[in-house]
Every structure is written in structure tokens, then in C-alpha cells.
Motif scaffolding. Structure first.
Motif, PDB file in Angstrom:
ATOM      1  N   PRO A 271      -0.818  -8.693   4.397  1.00 17.04           N
ATOM      2  CA  PRO A 271      -1.136  -9.183   2.824  1.00 17.04           C
ATOM      3  C   PRO A 271      -0.727  -8.007   2.548  1.00 17.04           C
ATOM      4  CG  PRO A 271      -3.164  -8.962   4.662  1.00 17.04           C
ATOM      5  CD  PRO A 271      -1.849  -8.959   4.943  1.00 17.04           C
ATOM      6  N   ALA A 272      -0.124  -6.801   3.285  1.00 18.48           N
ATOM      7  CA  ALA A 272       0.200  -5.758   2.981  1.00 18.48           C
ATOM      8  C   ALA A 272       1.959  -5.877   2.591  1.00 18.48           C
ATOM      9  CB  ALA A 272       0.499  -4.635   3.898  1.00 18.48           C
ATOM     10  N   HIS A 273       2.396  -6.349   3.177  1.00 17.58           N
ATOM     11  CA  HIS A 273       4.166  -6.745   2.917  1.00 17.58           C
ATOM     12  C   HIS A 273       4.487  -7.984   1.622  1.00 17.58           C
ATOM     13  CE1 HIS A 273       7.410  -9.457   3.815  1.00 17.58           C
ATOM     14  NE2 HIS A 273       8.184  -8.139   4.125  1.00 17.58           N
ATOM     15  N   ALA A 274       3.095  -8.767   1.952  1.00 20.28           N
ATOM     16  CA  ALA A 274       3.629 -10.306   0.692  1.00 20.28           C
ATOM     17  C   ALA A 274       3.339  -9.208  -0.299  1.00 20.28           C
ATOM     18  CB  ALA A 274       2.480 -10.801   0.910  1.00 20.28           C
ATOM     19  N   LEU A 275       2.399  -8.038  -0.843  1.00 20.66           N
ATOM     20  CA  LEU A 275       2.311  -7.749  -2.153  1.00 20.66           C
ATOM     21  C   LEU A 275       3.362  -6.137  -2.169  1.00 20.66           C
ATOM     22  CD1 LEU A 275      -1.778  -6.631  -2.270  1.00 20.66           C
ATOM     23  CD2 LEU A 275      -0.274  -8.549  -3.397  1.00 20.66           C
ATOM     24  N   VAL A 276       3.927  -6.170  -1.048  1.00 19.42           N
ATOM     25  CA  VAL A 276       4.902  -4.941  -1.451  1.00 19.42           C
ATOM     26  C   VAL A 276       6.014  -6.222  -2.512  1.00 19.42           C
ATOM     27  CG1 VAL A 276       6.831  -3.244  -0.257  1.00 19.42           C
ATOM     28  CG2 VAL A 276       4.258  -3.276   0.218  1.00 19.42           C
ATOM     29  N   GLU A 277       6.139  -7.155  -1.784  1.00 14.82           N
ATOM     30  CA  GLU A 277       7.742  -8.176  -2.377  1.00 14.82           C
ATOM     31  C   GLU A 277       6.754  -8.574  -3.263  1.00 14.82           C
ATOM     32  OE1 GLU A 277      10.174  -9.693  -0.609  1.00 14.82           O
ATOM     33  OE2 GLU A 277       9.727  -7.574   0.966  1.00 14.82           O
ATOM     34  N   GLU A 278       5.937  -8.489  -3.997  1.00 13.50           N
ATOM     35  CA  GLU A 278       6.328  -8.996  -4.598  1.00 13.50           C
ATOM     36  C   GLU A 278       5.851  -8.091  -6.151  1.00 13.50           C
ATOM     37  OE1 GLU A 278       5.040 -12.039  -6.275  1.00 13.50           O
ATOM     38  OE2 GLU A 278       4.800 -13.220  -4.539  1.00 13.50           O
ATOM     39  N   SER A 279       5.247  -6.592  -6.030  1.00 18.30           N
ATOM     40  CA  SER A 279       5.511  -5.854  -6.301  1.00 18.30           C
ATOM     41  C   SER A 279       7.198  -5.910  -7.745  1.00 18.30           C
ATOM     42  CB  SER A 279       5.235  -4.478  -5.925  1.00 18.30           C
ATOM     43  OG  SER A 279       6.652  -4.363  -5.602  1.00 18.30           O
ATOM     44  N   ALA A 280       8.345  -5.965  -6.612  1.00 13.61           N
ATOM     45  CA  ALA A 280       9.411  -5.902  -7.144  1.00 13.61           C
ATOM     46  C   ALA A 280      10.021  -7.535  -8.137  1.00 13.61           C
ATOM     47  CB  ALA A 280      10.310  -7.045  -5.950  1.00 13.61           C
ATOM     48  N   ARG A 281       8.682  -7.968  -8.538  1.00 15.05           N
ATOM     49  CA  ARG A 281       9.045  -8.691  -9.948  1.00 15.05           C
ATOM     50  C   ARG A 281       7.628  -8.671 -10.270  1.00 15.05           C
ATOM     51  NH1 ARG A 281      10.311 -11.333  -5.457  1.00 15.05           N
ATOM     52  NH2 ARG A 281       8.045 -11.863  -4.745  1.00 15.05           N
ATOM     53  N   ALA A 282       7.001  -7.923 -10.563  1.00 19.06           N
ATOM     54  CA  ALA A 282       5.838  -7.362 -10.974  1.00 19.06           C
ATOM     55  C   ALA A 282       5.394  -6.177 -12.117  1.00 19.06           C
ATOM     56  CB  ALA A 282       4.489  -7.254  -9.618  1.00 19.06           C
ATOM     57  N   SER A 302      -5.651  -0.379   4.089  1.00 18.62           N
ATOM     58  CA  SER A 302      -3.540  -0.328   4.926  1.00 18.62           C
ATOM     59  C   SER A 302      -2.891  -0.692   4.151  1.00 18.62           C
ATOM     60  CB  SER A 302      -3.995  -0.950   6.403  1.00 18.62           C
ATOM     61  OG  SER A 302      -4.365  -1.963   5.946  1.00 18.62           O
ATOM     62  N   VAL A 303      -3.904  -1.562   3.392  1.00 16.21           N
ATOM     63  CA  VAL A 303      -3.138  -2.478   1.710  1.00 16.21           C
ATOM     64  C   VAL A 303      -2.880  -1.227   1.307  1.00 16.21           C
ATOM     65  CG1 VAL A 303      -2.700  -4.379   0.601  1.00 16.21           C
ATOM     66  CG2 VAL A 303      -3.594  -4.687   3.065  1.00 16.21           C
ATOM     67  N   GLY A 304      -3.302  -1.414   0.514  1.00 19.85           N
ATOM     68  CA  GLY A 304      -3.696   0.136  -0.398  1.00 19.85           C
ATOM     69  C   GLY A 304      -2.320   1.491  -0.150  1.00 19.85           C
ATOM     70  N   HIS A 305      -3.161   1.575   0.796  1.00 14.51           N
ATOM     71  CA  HIS A 305      -1.719   2.732   1.322  1.00 14.51           C
ATOM     72  C   HIS A 305      -0.884   2.216   1.552  1.00 14.51           C
ATOM     73  CE1 HIS A 305      -3.456   6.330   2.939  1.00 14.51           C
ATOM     74  NE2 HIS A 305      -4.673   5.839   2.992  1.00 14.51           N
ATOM     75  N   ALA A 306      -0.003   1.391   1.253  1.00 10.32           N
ATOM     76  CA  ALA A 306       0.894   0.151   2.263  1.00 10.32           C
ATOM     77  C   ALA A 306       1.432   0.666   0.271  1.00 10.32           C
ATOM     78  CB  ALA A 306       1.048  -0.885   2.728  1.00 10.32           C
ATOM     79  N   LEU A 307       0.692  -0.073  -0.464  1.00 12.55           N
ATOM     80  CA  LEU A 307       1.634  -0.038  -1.874  1.00 12.55           C
ATOM     81  C   LEU A 307       1.769   1.087  -2.442  1.00 12.55           C
ATOM     82  CD1 LEU A 307      -0.695  -3.140  -2.641  1.00 12.55           C
ATOM     83  CD2 LEU A 307       1.371  -3.357  -3.049  1.00 12.55           C
ATOM     84  N   LEU A 308       0.600   2.275  -1.937  1.00 12.55           N
ATOM     85  CA  LEU A 308       0.697   3.543  -2.635  1.00 12.55           C
ATOM     86  C   LEU A 308       2.496   3.997  -2.067  1.00 12.55           C
ATOM     87  CD1 LEU A 308      -2.418   5.031  -2.853  1.00 12.55           C
ATOM     88  CD2 LEU A 308      -1.238   3.676  -4.334  1.00 12.55           C
ATOM     89  N   HIS A 309       2.276   3.763  -1.406  1.00  9.88           N
ATOM     90  CA  HIS A 309       3.785   4.315  -0.591  1.00  9.88           C
ATOM     91  C   HIS A 309       5.506   3.448  -1.383  1.00  9.88           C
ATOM     92  CE1 HIS A 309       2.732   7.621   2.106  1.00  9.88           C
ATOM     93  NE2 HIS A 309       1.498   7.209   1.968  1.00  9.88           N
ATOM     94  N   HIS A 310       4.873   2.468  -1.142  1.00  8.53           N
ATOM     95  CA  HIS A 310       6.073   1.361  -1.400  1.00  8.53           C
ATOM     96  C   HIS A 310       6.449   0.333  -2.186  1.00  8.53           C
ATOM     97  CE1 HIS A 310       7.326   2.794   3.329  1.00  8.53           C
ATOM     98  NE2 HIS A 310       6.119   2.250   3.497  1.00  8.53           N
ATOM     99  N   ALA A 311       5.256   0.177  -2.913  1.00 10.52           N
ATOM    100  CA  ALA A 311       5.333  -0.571  -4.347  1.00 10.52           C
ATOM    101  C   ALA A 311       6.552  -0.140  -5.007  1.00 10.52           C
ATOM    102  CB  ALA A 311       3.646  -0.677  -5.060  1.00 10.52           C
TER     103      ALA A 311
END
Length: 320
Positions: A271-282, A302-311
Motif C-alpha cells: 500500500p505505501a509504495h502504491a500510494l507514493v507512486e500515485e501521489s506523483a499524479r495527484a 506505516s502507510v501514513g508515515h511513508a506518505l509523510l516522508h515520500h509523497a
């Protein structure tokens, strides 16, 4: 959350460019919601004790608070320029930034913070205050980061800014280089958790207000450690089950917001990887504070943490 809808939009101010980005977004949010904007700066005193003081504490306090008042005044000017006509309140409080903003969030309709403040080290992708407020905040928390930091724009100009229980309307959003970002979708992470259900509602309302599509992303994985078990997995059946879960989570909300164009996105990925990838076009990524896989003691998954760092877009953390 209904108790917070009448509260102001709160934004933290510390003099950094990241905080000013948050102020612009918060101003547009306040205009869209017809709420006041509360800008908060925090003075942190020197540690008590003679070995830290050396008689300089009063001088330090006077100078530091003077600087903070100037930063608040400058932030208020930025806010009124971004959204003319909004009511702006400034407050200088004493304490620790994360603790104060968490306290402020309990009376807010939305709390907006920059991804990194002046205290952040250059090697950090997101500041400790943003993480703490996202984890402990009493309202939905919008962390303005990535390419989306410049997408907030001006509410008066119709720029779309995203937030907690509502978002600014309009699609005339411009990035830092002046390129049009109109029509960027809201990306929603769907996982079936209680916090995730709150995120679904916020994402639909945001997409409706901005008149943009909603990409509902559900990531699933069939990874197992034992190869002997892996060969027995019916991946087609698993995918069918996960697709049904995604449709079930969205069905009621699609009826409530029939004008929102919804795309169901099912991916076999983390989930974290998929949403970080999606954030590039969001224009925004919306997730719950904790997902199904979270440990009971964790307030931010962990998904929220990943997005805060990499989105690469703003991230909205919904409260259950």
C-alpha cells in the motif's frame, strides 16, 4: 468530527517557507469553509536551571518573542493575500510546537502544517512536528509537502486546496513553475479500517468540492514466506475478493456523491509504495491514521508515515 466542523482552520507558523506554504493552503481552506483562520506560533523557553540560564533568559525571551510576532504578522499578510476577506487571528503561545499544535487541533475543523520547519535537519524529508501532529491531532491533519506545496494557490483565484472535512473548490491550480495543474485527482487509500472509512468520506467530499475525479486505490499482496504454501494460493480468487471489498467500501459514498467520477484501482503491491507512486499524479492523497495492519499502540500507521516522508502531493490524515 462533527463537533469540529464549526472550528477555525489552524496553521502552524515558524518563519519557514514550508510553513508559509501551509498558511496559503490554510487560508484557501478557511475561505472555502467560511471559517476563520487561526495562525499559531510557539515560543519555547530555555530549559530551567542556572547552567542553562546564565542570566540571559529574559533577553532571549524578549528577542525570540519579538521575532515570532513579526513572523505571525508576515504570515497573516500572506494569508490575506491568498484569500482576501477571511478573518485571520494570530496567537503566540508558549510551549513545545508539536504539543501546542496538537492541543489547538482539538478545537479546529482542520489543522495544516508544513512538511518541514526551521528546526528540521537538511537530511530529513519531513519534520518531527508534522509527524507528531499527524499522529496525535484531534482534527483531520493536512501536511503540505512535495510538488503539491505550490498547488494550494489562492482561494480568491479559484485554486483548489484540499483539507479535512471539505476542500476548496475550483480547478485553476498552478504549480511552482506556473504550469497548470487543473483537474488533478484526489487519490484515496482504501483498506477497510475504521480510520479508512473516515478517509473515504473526506476524499469523496473533497473531490466533489473540487469537481475532480477520485482514484480509489486498494493495494493487496499475496506474499508468503513458505514456497510450499505459495503454490496453493488462488490469486484469481484473492483478487476477486479484494475487488469486491473495494466496491463495498465505496458503494454508499458513490450514491451520496453521484457527481463524483470514481475510478476503482486495484493493484498487487504494498500500500505505501502504491500510494507514493500515485501521489506523483495527484492533487491530494487521503488516508486514515491507521490501517488494518497497524499495531494497537500506533497512532499513525506505516502507510501514513511513508506518505509523510515520500509523497509528492499534500497528504490528508483522516481521524477515525
Amino acid at each position: 468530527m462533527s463537533q469540529q466542523q464549526g472550528g477555525p482552520v489552524v496553521a502552524g507558523v515558524d518563519g519557514s517557507e514550508s510553513a508559509l506554504d501551509a498558511v496559503r493552503c490554510a487560508a484557501a481552506e478557511a475561505a472555502d469553509r467560511r471559517r476563520g483562520l487561526r495562525l499559531v506560533a510557539v515560543f519555547t523557553p530555555l530549559p530551567s536551571g542556572t547552567r542553562h540560564d546564565l542570566g540571559l533568559a529574559p533577553v532571549y525571551r524578549e528577542q525570540a518573542m519579538g521575532v515570532l510576532r513579526e513572523q505571525l504578522a508576515a504570515a497573516a499578510e500572506v494569508a490575506t493575500a491568498a484569500a482576501p476577506g477571511i478573518e485571520v487571528e494570530t496567537e503566540l503561545r508558549t510551549g513545545y510546537p508539536a504539543q501546542v499544535l496538537v492541543e489547538e487541533s482539538h478545537g479546529a475543523s482542520l489543522t495544516v502544517v508544513g512538511s518541514r520547519g526551521l528546526g528540521g535537519f537538511s537530511g530529513l524529508l519531513v519534520g518531527s512536528v508534522a509527524v507528531a501532529v499527524a499522529a496525535h491531532g484531534g482534527s483531520p491533519v493536512l501536511v503540505v509537502r512535495g510538488d503539491g506545496a505550490a498547488r494550494g494557490g489562492s482561494a480568491a483565484g479559484g485554486a483548489g486546496v484540499v483539507g479535512g472535512d471539505g476542500a476548496a473548490g475550483g480547478a485553476g491550480v498552478v504549480d511552482g513553475d506556473g504550469a497548470s495543474q487543473a483537474g488533478l485527482p484526489v487519490v484515496l487509500g482504501v483498506d477497510g479500517s475504521p480510520a479508512g472509512e473516515a478517509a473515504v468520506g473526506l476524499a469523496f467530499e473533497t473531490a466533489a468540492r473540487r469537481a475532480v475525479p477520485l482514484r480509489a486505490v486498494h493495494a493487496w499482496s499475496d506474499v508468503v514466506l513458505d514456497p510450499a504454501v505459495a503454490v496453493l494460493i488462488d490469486r484469481e480468487a484473492m483478487e476477486t475478493e479484494e475487488r469486491a471489498l473495494l466496491a463495498e467500501r465505496l458503494a454508499g459514498w458513490s450514491q451520496k456523491y453521484p457527481d463524483v467520477e470514481v475510478e476503482h484501482v486495484l493493484v498487487r503491491d504494498r500500500p505505501a509504495h502504491a500510494l507514493v507512486e500515485e501521489s506523483a499524479r495527484a492533487g491530494l492523497v487521503v488516508v486514515g491514521s491507521r490501517g488494518r495492519g497497524g499495531l494497537a499502540g500506533l497512532l499513525l500507521g506505516s502507510v501514513g508515515h511513508a506518505l509523510l516522508h515520500h509523497a509528492r502531493s499534500p497528504v490528508l490524515i483522516a481521524r477515525p
